[in-house]
Design an enzyme around this catalytic site. Structure first.
Site, PDB file in Angstrom:
ATOM      1  N   HIS A 105      -6.924  -5.945   1.990  1.00 39.65           N
ATOM      2  CA  HIS A 105      -5.780  -5.414   2.726  1.00 39.65           C
ATOM      3  C   HIS A 105      -5.236  -6.518   3.631  1.00 39.65           C
ATOM      4  O   HIS A 105      -6.011  -7.199   4.320  1.00 39.65           O
ATOM      5  CB  HIS A 105      -6.211  -4.267   3.655  1.00 39.65           C
ATOM      6  N   ASN A 147     -12.755  -3.452   2.572  1.00 41.58           N
ATOM      7  CA  ASN A 147     -13.787  -2.426   2.602  1.00 41.58           C
ATOM      8  C   ASN A 147     -14.694  -2.639   1.400  1.00 41.58           C
ATOM      9  O   ASN A 147     -14.208  -2.810   0.273  1.00 41.58           O
ATOM     10  CB  ASN A 147     -13.149  -1.035   2.550  1.00 41.58           C
ATOM     11  N   GLY A 198     -16.202   2.882   3.500  1.00 41.05           N
ATOM     12  CA  GLY A 198     -15.173   3.839   3.088  1.00 41.05           C
ATOM     13  C   GLY A 198     -14.291   3.348   1.959  1.00 41.05           C
ATOM     14  O   GLY A 198     -13.156   3.814   1.822  1.00 41.05           O
ATOM     15  N   GLN A 199     -14.801   2.430   1.139  1.00 42.98           N
ATOM     16  CA  GLN A 199     -13.978   1.933   0.010  1.00 42.98           C
ATOM     17  C   GLN A 199     -13.664   3.077  -0.938  1.00 42.98           C
ATOM     18  O   GLN A 199     -14.565   3.760  -1.430  1.00 42.98           O
ATOM     19  CB  GLN A 199     -14.719   0.810  -0.733  1.00 42.98           C
ATOM     20  N   HIS A 205     -10.239  -5.407  -3.561  1.00 39.34           N
ATOM     21  CA  HIS A 205      -8.911  -5.639  -2.975  1.00 39.34           C
ATOM     22  C   HIS A 205      -9.058  -6.080  -1.533  1.00 39.34           C
ATOM     23  O   HIS A 205      -9.998  -5.696  -0.847  1.00 39.34           O
ATOM     24  CB  HIS A 205      -8.040  -4.378  -3.051  1.00 39.34           C
ATOM     25  N   ASP A 242       0.852  -1.193   0.000  1.00 37.75           N
ATOM     26  CA  ASP A 242       0.000   0.000   0.000  1.00 37.75           C
ATOM     27  C   ASP A 242       0.890   1.246   0.000  1.00 37.75           C
ATOM     28  O   ASP A 242       1.930   1.297   0.662  1.00 37.75           O
ATOM     29  CB  ASP A 242      -0.901  -0.010   1.238  1.00 37.75           C
ATOM     30  N   ILE A 243       0.445   2.255  -0.728  1.00 38.24           N
ATOM     31  CA  ILE A 243       1.247   3.477  -0.861  1.00 38.24           C
ATOM     32  C   ILE A 243       1.275   4.280   0.449  1.00 38.24           C
ATOM     33  O   ILE A 243       2.186   5.080   0.665  1.00 38.24           O
ATOM     34  CB  ILE A 243       0.692   4.337  -2.031  1.00 38.24           C
TER      35      ILE A 243
HETATM   36  P1  5GP Z   1      -9.834   1.260   0.316  1.00 39.96           P
HETATM   37  O1  5GP Z   1     -10.162   2.450   1.182  1.00 39.96           O
HETATM   38  O2  5GP Z   1     -10.426   1.396  -1.055  1.00 39.96           O
HETATM   39  O3  5GP Z   1     -10.166  -0.048   0.983  1.00 39.96           O
HETATM   40  O4  5GP Z   1      -8.262   1.238   0.208  1.00 39.96           O
HETATM   41  C1  5GP Z   1      -7.571   1.741  -0.878  1.00 39.96           C
HETATM   42  C2  5GP Z   1      -6.101   1.674  -0.522  1.00 39.96           C
HETATM   43  O5  5GP Z   1      -5.370   1.902  -1.699  1.00 39.96           O
HETATM   44  C3  5GP Z   1      -5.645   2.710   0.507  1.00 39.96           C
HETATM   45  O6  5GP Z   1      -5.072   2.054   1.620  1.00 39.96           O
HETATM   46  C4  5GP Z   1      -4.622   3.551  -0.271  1.00 39.96           C
HETATM   47  O7  5GP Z   1      -3.519   3.960   0.522  1.00 39.96           O
HETATM   48  C5  5GP Z   1      -4.200   2.605  -1.380  1.00 39.96           C
HETATM   49  N1  5GP Z   1      -3.777   3.270  -2.605  1.00 39.96           N
HETATM   50  C6  5GP Z   1      -4.400   4.297  -3.240  1.00 39.96           C
HETATM   51  N2  5GP Z   1      -3.728   4.658  -4.353  1.00 39.96           N
HETATM   52  C7  5GP Z   1      -2.650   3.828  -4.427  1.00 39.96           C
HETATM   53  C8  5GP Z   1      -1.561   3.721  -5.348  1.00 39.96           C
HETATM   54  O8  5GP Z   1      -1.456   4.437  -6.346  1.00 39.96           O
HETATM   55  N3  5GP Z   1      -0.643   2.752  -5.119  1.00 39.96           N
HETATM   56  C9  5GP Z   1      -0.730   1.925  -4.024  1.00 39.96           C
HETATM   57  N4  5GP Z   1       0.229   1.006  -3.874  1.00 39.96           N
HETATM   58  N5  5GP Z   1      -1.737   2.009  -3.129  1.00 39.96           N
HETATM   59  C10 5GP Z   1      -2.675   2.959  -3.318  1.00 39.96           C
END
Ligand code: 5GP
Length: 145
Positions: free
Chosen positions: A130, A115, A121-122, A128, A57-58
């Site tokens: 985590h 999520n 909060g997706q 995906h 994750d970034i």
């Molecule tokens: P969500 O809130 O959709 O479950 O999580 C999305 C995740 O994607 C977040 O933890 C966010 O930090 C990660 N993320 C968003 N953009 C990027 C990216 O460009 N590269 C990577 N590696 N992770 C990302």
């Protein structure tokens, strides 16, 4: 008219409507994880096979924070679980467990979280999981009931 069914024949299951998007827009091929899959933007990949790709994750929220995504075009767990073929489901979930093992998370334990939709909060509309690990992770959700 449909042929009468013998009395011991189970009723066919009703056809399901398409999986709801759980408040998300329809799948968008421009989403950031689709772009990572296509190699258009970089990611620190830790695993890939026919069914899944995993990368850091970034913005990590734990010492280990890796995302595992399927190769198919699914918005969330809702449509992935409803619509993906059985071999894609099996291949993906096997990959999730394998990535956790290869990252060394099994001795201490870890959390797998997805999520799903607006209330969770997706942010990224490509399904995906985590994987969090490397420290005590605390409560699953904030208090609030
Ligand atoms: P969500 O809130 O959709 O479950 O999580 C999305 C995740 O994607 C977040 O933890 C966010 O930090 C990660 N993320 C968003 N953009 C990027 C990216 O460009 N590269 C990577 N590696 N992770 C990302």
């Amino acid at each position: 008219m449909a042929a009468p069914q013998p009395p011991d024949s189970p009723a066919p299951p009703p056809a399901l409507p398409p999986a709801p998007p759980t408040g998300l827009p329809p799948y968008d091929d421009g989403n950031v994880f689709a772009r990572i899959l296509r190699g258009e933007i970089p990611a620190r990949r830790v695993f890939e096979d026919d069914w899944a790709v995993a990368f850091h994750d970034i913005a990590p929220q734990a010492p280990v924070h890796v995302l595992v995504i399927p190769r198919g075009r699914y918005c969330s767990l809702a449509d992935f679980s409803a619509d993906a073929p059985a071999e894609a489901l099996a291949g993906f979930w096997r990959a999730v467990g394998r990535v956790a093992r290869e990252l060394g998370l099994e001795p201490g334990g870890y959390r797998a979280l997805c999520n799903t939709g607006v209330d969770a909060g997706q942010e990224v509309g490509h399904f995906h999981v985590h994987l969090f690990g490397g420290r005590r992770l605390g409560r699953m959700v904030p208090p609030g009931g």
